[in-house]
Design a protein around this motif. Structure first.
Motif, PDB file in Angstrom:
ATOM      1  N   SER A 149       8.356 -13.949  10.034  1.00 25.56           N
ATOM      2  CA  SER A 149       9.601 -12.883   9.599  1.00 25.56           C
ATOM      3  C   SER A 149       8.840 -11.854   8.319  1.00 25.56           C
ATOM      4  CB  SER A 149      10.903 -13.429   9.236  1.00 25.56           C
ATOM      5  OG  SER A 149      10.762 -14.225   8.407  1.00 25.56           O
ATOM      6  N   ILE A 150       9.661 -10.721   8.174  1.00 28.86           N
ATOM      7  CA  ILE A 150       9.197 -10.063   6.941  1.00 28.86           C
ATOM      8  C   ILE A 150      10.415  -9.421   6.283  1.00 28.86           C
ATOM      9  CG2 ILE A 150       9.150  -7.919   8.735  1.00 28.86           C
ATOM     10  CD1 ILE A 150       6.892  -7.028   7.136  1.00 28.86           C
ATOM     11  N   ASP A 151      10.234  -9.306   5.151  1.00 31.11           N
ATOM     12  CA  ASP A 151      11.448  -8.796   4.399  1.00 31.11           C
ATOM     13  C   ASP A 151      11.393  -7.234   4.471  1.00 31.11           C
ATOM     14  OD1 ASP A 151      13.060  -7.545   2.629  1.00 31.11           O
ATOM     15  OD2 ASP A 151      12.760  -9.053   0.914  1.00 31.11           O
ATOM     16  N   TYR A 152      12.084  -6.658   5.559  1.00 35.10           N
ATOM     17  CA  TYR A 152      11.704  -5.262   6.104  1.00 35.10           C
ATOM     18  C   TYR A 152      11.946  -3.996   4.677  1.00 35.10           C
ATOM     19  CZ  TYR A 152      12.219  -7.211  10.585  1.00 35.10           C
ATOM     20  OH  TYR A 152      11.907  -7.881  11.678  1.00 35.10           O
ATOM     21  N   LYS A 153      13.273  -4.671   3.740  1.00 33.16           N
ATOM     22  CA  LYS A 153      13.516  -3.829   2.968  1.00 33.16           C
ATOM     23  C   LYS A 153      12.641  -3.706   1.717  1.00 33.16           C
ATOM     24  CE  LYS A 153      17.533  -2.788  -0.200  1.00 33.16           C
ATOM     25  NZ  LYS A 153      18.814  -3.251  -0.493  1.00 33.16           N
ATOM     26  N   LYS A 154      11.927  -4.945   1.277  1.00 37.15           N
ATOM     27  CA  LYS A 154      11.220  -5.012   0.267  1.00 37.15           C
ATOM     28  C   LYS A 154       9.743  -4.185   0.599  1.00 37.15           C
ATOM     29  CE  LYS A 154       9.246  -8.067  -2.878  1.00 37.15           C
ATOM     30  NZ  LYS A 154       9.126  -9.539  -3.281  1.00 37.15           N
ATOM     31  N   PHE A 155       9.557  -4.467   1.972  1.00 35.50           N
ATOM     32  CA  PHE A 155       8.130  -3.849   2.611  1.00 35.50           C
ATOM     33  C   PHE A 155       8.322  -2.185   2.588  1.00 35.50           C
ATOM     34  CE2 PHE A 155       5.595  -2.566   6.227  1.00 35.50           C
ATOM     35  CZ  PHE A 155       4.281  -2.868   5.825  1.00 35.50           C
ATOM     36  N   MET A 156       9.392  -1.730   2.992  1.00 34.25           N
ATOM     37  CA  MET A 156       9.585  -0.207   3.137  1.00 34.25           C
ATOM     38  C   MET A 156       9.661   0.261   1.789  1.00 34.25           C
ATOM     39  SD  MET A 156       9.533   0.256   6.257  1.00 34.25           S
ATOM     40  CE  MET A 156       9.669  -0.678   7.517  1.00 34.25           C
ATOM     41  N   ILE A 157      10.227  -0.377   0.775  1.00 35.38           N
ATOM     42  CA  ILE A 157      10.406   0.106  -0.642  1.00 35.38           C
ATOM     43  C   ILE A 157       8.938   0.432  -1.401  1.00 35.38           C
ATOM     44  CG2 ILE A 157      10.837  -0.529  -2.968  1.00 35.38           C
ATOM     45  CD1 ILE A 157      13.736  -1.598  -1.524  1.00 35.38           C
ATOM     46  N   SER A 158       8.003  -0.967  -1.063  1.00 32.40           N
ATOM     47  CA  SER A 158       6.887  -0.666  -1.445  1.00 32.40           C
ATOM     48  C   SER A 158       6.004   0.258  -0.881  1.00 32.40           C
ATOM     49  CB  SER A 158       6.068  -2.381  -1.455  1.00 32.40           C
ATOM     50  OG  SER A 158       5.828  -2.292   0.138  1.00 32.40           O
ATOM     51  N   LEU A 159       6.171   0.537   0.199  1.00 35.44           N
ATOM     52  CA  LEU A 159       5.151   1.740   0.913  1.00 35.44           C
ATOM     53  C   LEU A 159       5.700   3.078   0.357  1.00 35.44           C
ATOM     54  CD1 LEU A 159       5.328   0.806   4.719  1.00 35.44           C
ATOM     55  CD2 LEU A 159       3.506   0.590   3.334  1.00 35.44           C
ATOM     56  N   ARG A 160       7.144   3.301  -0.002  1.00 33.32           N
ATOM     57  CA  ARG A 160       7.681   4.644  -0.535  1.00 33.32           C
ATOM     58  C   ARG A 160       7.023   4.434  -1.767  1.00 33.32           C
ATOM     59  NH1 ARG A 160      12.500   3.433   2.708  1.00 33.32           N
ATOM     60  NH2 ARG A 160      13.306   2.517   0.797  1.00 33.32           N
ATOM     61  N   LYS A 161       7.227   3.377  -2.601  1.00 33.00           N
ATOM     62  CA  LYS A 161       6.854   3.330  -4.108  1.00 33.00           C
ATOM     63  C   LYS A 161       5.256   3.997  -4.246  1.00 33.00           C
ATOM     64  CE  LYS A 161       5.801  -0.074  -7.088  1.00 33.00           C
ATOM     65  NZ  LYS A 161       5.809  -1.441  -7.433  1.00 33.00           N
ATOM     66  N   ASP A 162       4.556   3.517  -3.250  1.00 35.58           N
ATOM     67  CA  ASP A 162       2.970   4.000  -3.297  1.00 35.58           C
ATOM     68  C   ASP A 162       2.887   5.175  -2.481  1.00 35.58           C
ATOM     69  OD1 ASP A 162       2.705   1.599  -4.751  1.00 35.58           O
ATOM     70  OD2 ASP A 162       1.874   0.350  -2.763  1.00 35.58           O
ATOM     71  N   ARG A 163       3.719   5.946  -2.349  1.00 36.07           N
ATOM     72  CA  ARG A 163       3.926   7.542  -1.541  1.00 36.07           C
ATOM     73  C   ARG A 163       3.030   7.302  -0.280  1.00 36.07           C
ATOM     74  NH1 ARG A 163       3.520   8.651  -7.168  1.00 36.07           N
ATOM     75  NH2 ARG A 163       4.836   9.864  -7.848  1.00 36.07           N
ATOM     76  N   ILE A 164       3.288   5.986   0.649  1.00 36.82           N
ATOM     77  CA  ILE A 164       2.671   6.250   1.921  1.00 36.82           C
ATOM     78  C   ILE A 164       3.528   6.497   2.717  1.00 36.82           C
ATOM     79  CG2 ILE A 164       1.762   4.419   3.553  1.00 36.82           C
ATOM     80  CD1 ILE A 164       0.733   2.854   1.146  1.00 36.82           C
ATOM     81  N   ARG A 165       3.042   7.811   3.441  1.00 35.23           N
ATOM     82  CA  ARG A 165       4.012   8.271   4.694  1.00 35.23           C
ATOM     83  C   ARG A 165       4.067   7.217   5.807  1.00 35.23           C
ATOM     84  NH1 ARG A 165       2.788  12.738   7.420  1.00 35.23           N
ATOM     85  NH2 ARG A 165       4.750  12.765   8.349  1.00 35.23           N
ATOM     86  N   PHE A 166       5.079   7.076   6.716  1.00 33.79           N
ATOM     87  CA  PHE A 166       5.179   6.167   7.530  1.00 33.79           C
ATOM     88  C   PHE A 166       6.518   6.537   8.568  1.00 33.79           C
ATOM     89  CE2 PHE A 166       7.652   4.105   4.396  1.00 33.79           C
ATOM     90  CZ  PHE A 166       8.762   3.542   5.198  1.00 33.79           C
TER      91      PHE A 166
END
Length: 88
Positions: A56-73
């Motif tokens: 399983s994956i912590d979706y919220k934490k993962f998405m926040i980390s992508l946004r924090k690093d300015r990665i478009r997805f």
């Protein structure tokens, strides 16, 4: 599962209940960013870092980390036949 194509990396997973697909999640991480290129090892690290017991994956934490690093997805999630889509 991680899938690499020419334009993006995809993180995909399916959740099963009683051998029936209950929900799916797909995340498309674009290789060409506005001001940077995302390398495979970086994306692979990001996904593996947030996997818990490789199931399983912590979706919220993962998405926040992508946004924090300015990665478009682009993310799409299907549950019980209903598809939700978002772009960041």
């Amino acid at each position: 599962m991680i899938i690499e194509t020419d334009e993006a990396y995809y993180y995909a997973e399916k959740k099963y209940k009683n051998k029936i697909v209950e929900s799916t999640l797909n995340i498309k991480i674009f290789k060409q960013q506005i001001d940077r290129v995302v390398h495979f090892h970086y994306v692979f690290y990001k996904v593996l870092y947030f996997l818990v017991d490789k199931v399983s994956i912590d979706y919220k934490k993962f998405m926040i980390s992508l946004r924090k690093d300015r990665i478009r997805f682009h993310k799409w999630f299907e549950k019980d036949g209903v598809i939700n889509t978002t772009t960041y």
